[in-house]
Scaffold this motif. Structure first.
Motif, PDB file in Angstrom:
ATOM      1  N   ILE A  59       0.838  -1.204   0.000  1.00  0.00           N
ATOM      2  CA  ILE A  59       0.000   0.000   0.000  1.00  0.00           C
ATOM      3  C   ILE A  59       0.871   1.252   0.000  1.00  0.00           C
ATOM      4  CG2 ILE A  59      -1.686   1.322   1.343  1.00  0.00           C
ATOM      5  CD1 ILE A  59      -2.908  -1.402   2.137  1.00  0.00           C
ATOM      6  N   ASP A  60       2.011   1.188   0.701  1.00  0.00           N
ATOM      7  CA  ASP A  60       2.934   2.327   0.693  1.00  0.00           C
ATOM      8  C   ASP A  60       3.431   2.604  -0.718  1.00  0.00           C
ATOM      9  OD1 ASP A  60       2.660   2.659   3.419  1.00  0.00           O
ATOM     10  OD2 ASP A  60       4.439   1.455   3.891  1.00  0.00           O
TER      11      ASP A  60
ATOM     12  N   GLU B 157       1.866   1.788  -3.521  1.00  0.00           N
ATOM     13  CA  GLU B 157       0.722   2.248  -4.295  1.00  0.00           C
ATOM     14  C   GLU B 157       0.504   3.744  -4.095  1.00  0.00           C
ATOM     15  OE1 GLU B 157      -4.037   1.614  -4.203  1.00  0.00           O
ATOM     16  OE2 GLU B 157      -2.828  -0.202  -4.128  1.00  0.00           O
ATOM     17  N   ASN B 158       0.766   4.218  -2.882  1.00  0.00           N
ATOM     18  CA  ASN B 158       0.595   5.640  -2.581  1.00  0.00           C
ATOM     19  C   ASN B 158       1.688   6.503  -3.205  1.00  0.00           C
ATOM     20  OD1 ASN B 158      -1.741   5.201  -1.102  1.00  0.00           O
ATOM     21  ND2 ASN B 158      -0.619   4.892   0.800  1.00  0.00           N
TER      22      ASN B 158
ATOM     23  N   LYS C 227      -1.271  15.066  -5.164  1.00  0.00           N
ATOM     24  CA  LYS C 227      -0.647  13.743  -5.068  1.00  0.00           C
ATOM     25  C   LYS C 227       0.871  13.854  -5.177  1.00  0.00           C
ATOM     26  CE  LYS C 227      -0.649   9.141  -5.490  1.00  0.00           C
ATOM     27  NZ  LYS C 227      -1.150   8.168  -4.588  1.00  0.00           N
TER      28      LYS C 227
ATOM     29  N   ASN D 176       2.305  15.091  -1.976  1.00  0.00           N
ATOM     30  CA  ASN D 176       2.296  13.997  -0.995  1.00  0.00           C
ATOM     31  C   ASN D 176       3.415  12.997  -1.245  1.00  0.00           C
ATOM     32  OD1 ASN D 176       0.103  15.008   0.402  1.00  0.00           O
ATOM     33  ND2 ASN D 176      -1.383  13.804  -0.737  1.00  0.00           N
ATOM     34  N   MET D 177       3.894  12.943  -2.489  1.00  0.00           N
ATOM     35  CA  MET D 177       4.994  12.043  -2.854  1.00  0.00           C
ATOM     36  C   MET D 177       6.354  12.728  -2.701  1.00  0.00           C
ATOM     37  SD  MET D 177       3.267  10.366  -6.264  1.00  0.00           S
ATOM     38  CE  MET D 177       4.814   9.733  -6.849  1.00  0.00           C
TER      39      MET D 177
END
Length: 95
Positions: free
Chosen positions: A10-11, A13-14, A33, A36-37
């Motif tokens: 999931i990490d 995927e984010n 997004k 956030n990355m």
């Protein structure tokens, strides 16, 4: 056989922005997004791990690339086109 632990899927995927022409996604959603990355918005010093926005166009310089960047053009809240560009000249690499 040794298989290293790469962490929670999931990490990962984010940490991916998946876009395609015709997709319903706003420029602001993509920019949020990217922030956030750990990408930073920088209109002047376009380097790896940064992005810049002008009008309906978003240019992204992936942190894992040295010689190519991505230009995403939006029409409202829809991805209109995606092209690979030269980060220095800002010209389409396919021209």
């Amino acid at each position: 056989m040794y298989l290293p632990d790469f962490g929670d899927p999931i990490d990962y995927e984010n940490m991916i922005v998946s876009l395609r022409p015709g997709q319903n996604k706003s420029r602001n959603e993509v920019m949020k997004k990217l922030v956030n990355m750990q990408y930073s918005r920088n209109e002047m010093d376009f380097k790896r791990g940064t992005f810049r926005a002008k009008g309906d166009t978003l240019e992204i310089y992936p942190s894992n690339e040295e010689e190519k960047a991505i230009r995403v053009e939006f029409w409202g809240d829809e991805v209109e086109s995606i092209n690979e560009i030269n980060p220095l000249t800002r010209k389409n690499n396919w021209s």
